[in-house]
Design a protein around this motif. Structure first.
Motif, short mmCIF file in Angstrom:
data_model
loop_
_atom_site.label_atom_id
_atom_site.label_comp_id
_atom_site.label_asym_id
_atom_site.label_seq_id
_atom_site.Cartn_x
_atom_site.Cartn_y
_atom_site.Cartn_z
N ALA A 225 0.61 -1.34 0.05
CA ALA A 225 -0.11 0.14 -0.09
C ALA A 225 0.85 1.43 0.04
O ALA A 225 0.67 2.17 -0.80
CB ALA A 225 -0.98 0.16 1.19
N PRO A 226 1.80 1.36 1.05
CA PRO A 226 2.57 2.68 0.95
C PRO A 226 3.28 3.05 -0.44
O PRO A 226 3.34 3.95 -0.79
CB PRO A 226 3.59 2.76 2.21
N TRP A 227 4.12 1.98 -0.76
CA TRP A 227 4.93 1.94 -1.86
C TRP A 227 4.14 2.22 -3.24
O TRP A 227 4.63 3.13 -3.98
CB TRP A 227 5.44 0.70 -2.21
N THR A 228 2.82 1.69 -3.43
CA THR A 228 1.97 1.87 -4.33
C THR A 228 1.43 3.41 -4.49
O THR A 228 1.31 4.22 -5.52
CB THR A 228 0.73 0.96 -4.48
N LEU A 229 1.11 3.79 -3.35
CA LEU A 229 0.58 5.21 -3.05
C LEU A 229 1.70 6.43 -3.66
O LEU A 229 1.36 7.14 -4.15
CB LEU A 229 0.23 5.57 -1.57
N LEU A 230 2.89 5.83 -3.05
CA LEU A 230 4.06 6.84 -3.50
C LEU A 230 4.08 6.71 -5.00
O LEU A 230 4.29 7.86 -5.64
CB LEU A 230 5.20 6.42 -2.63
N ALA A 231 4.03 5.42 -5.65
CA ALA A 231 4.12 5.43 -7.15
C ALA A 231 3.25 6.26 -7.91
O ALA A 231 3.31 7.01 -8.87
CB ALA A 231 4.41 4.08 -7.35
N TYR A 232 1.76 6.14 -7.11
CA TYR A 232 0.83 6.73 -7.87
C TYR A 232 0.84 8.18 -8.01
O TYR A 232 0.65 8.87 -9.00
CB TYR A 232 -0.62 6.50 -7.03
#
Length: 265
Positions: free
Chosen positions: A36-43
């Motif tokens: 979740a946090p890595w995906t949010l950052l990439a988003y």
């Protein structure tokens, strides 16, 4: 009718829900939490994080976000059905709820799981690239995404999802470990799956503290170049069999040289 009732009684056993069902549920939950946090950052891909991107091109988060969640849901459902079908045999496996072993035994077991799983995964993964049918019909699904974010770590064809999950159970079944040790191992395995696809190379990433593990850069180059860097945790197999991605080695040498120059100033 009696045979049917006897078969259905297998699934009334609390052990079914504590062992295979809970292990699968924990696996999915742990992966989503880590991703979740890595995906949010990439988003959002903020400007301050862009210097740390492994590939300097846009992430594919928006395009694959919902397909990712759909595949996780479908693949997990297929795995659950397979667990139901295999439960009459799986219920006799040596996984247990007895007394927990000493902490150092748990650590040794987890190390064994990591080493064995990585060895098996290396050869399965490499074969999926060498076998034309598997590459075209199965593994190519995972490689649709060239610049990954963490959520892409479980973007698989259902067959590869089942095969990868099954490999993770080989070590625990061989040793007959405690159920809680199995839980810990599954969480570690999903941490690697999410982190390996994170897309950023931050020096403060906690996974850099893990010995031997080389962080998201290692697997990211596999997605970028399609061949090489086949292992998961432990890339010593790529070193031994000479299957490193050449650009990855150049990346590491350049990074180490930069660190050396910085320290020398």
């Amino acid at each position: 009718m009696e045979h049917l009732n006897a078969l259905l009684s297998f699934y009334e056993d609390p052990w079914f829900w504590q062992y295979p069902a809970a292990t699968l549920g924990l696996s999915v939950l742990a992966f989503l939490v880590f991703a979740a946090p890595w995906t949010l950052l990439a988003y959002y891909d903020p400007d301050w994080a862009k210097p740390f991107k492994i590939q300097q091109k846009p992430f594919q988060v928006r395009r694959y976000f919902w397909p990712n969640l759909a595949r996780i849901a479908i693949n997990s459902s297929i795995m659950f059905l397979l667990l139901i079908v295999s439960w009459p045999i799986l219920r006799y496996s040596p996984i247990h709820q007895g007394e927990l072993p000493a902490w150092y035994i748990i650590v040794l077991q987890l190390l064994f799981f990591i080493i064995l799983d990585d060895f098996l995964y290396y050869w399965m993964h490499r074969y999926m690239h060498q076998n034309k049918w598997l590459l075209k019909n199965v593994h190519s699904v995972h490689h649709r995404i060239r610049n990954t974010c963490a959520l892409d770590g479980n973007y698989f064809n259902w067959l590869e999802f089942v095969m990868t999950g099954s490999l993770a159970l080989v070590g625990p079944l061989l040793l007959g470990c405690h159920l809680y040790v199995l839980y810990i191992w599954i969480v570690i395995r999903q941490l690697e799956a999410a982190d390996g696809h994170a897309g950023y190379d931050f020096k403060w990433n906690p996974t850099h503290w893990l010995p031997v593990y080389q962080g998201p850069v290692y697997h990211d180059f596999h997605h970028a170049r399609y061949q090489g860097n086949y292992a998961g945790f432990l890339p010593y197999l790529d070193r031994f069999w000479n299957t490193y991605v050449p650009e990855y080695l150049r990346y590491r040498r350049a990074k180490q040289a930069k660190v050396t120059q910085t320290v020398g100033r």
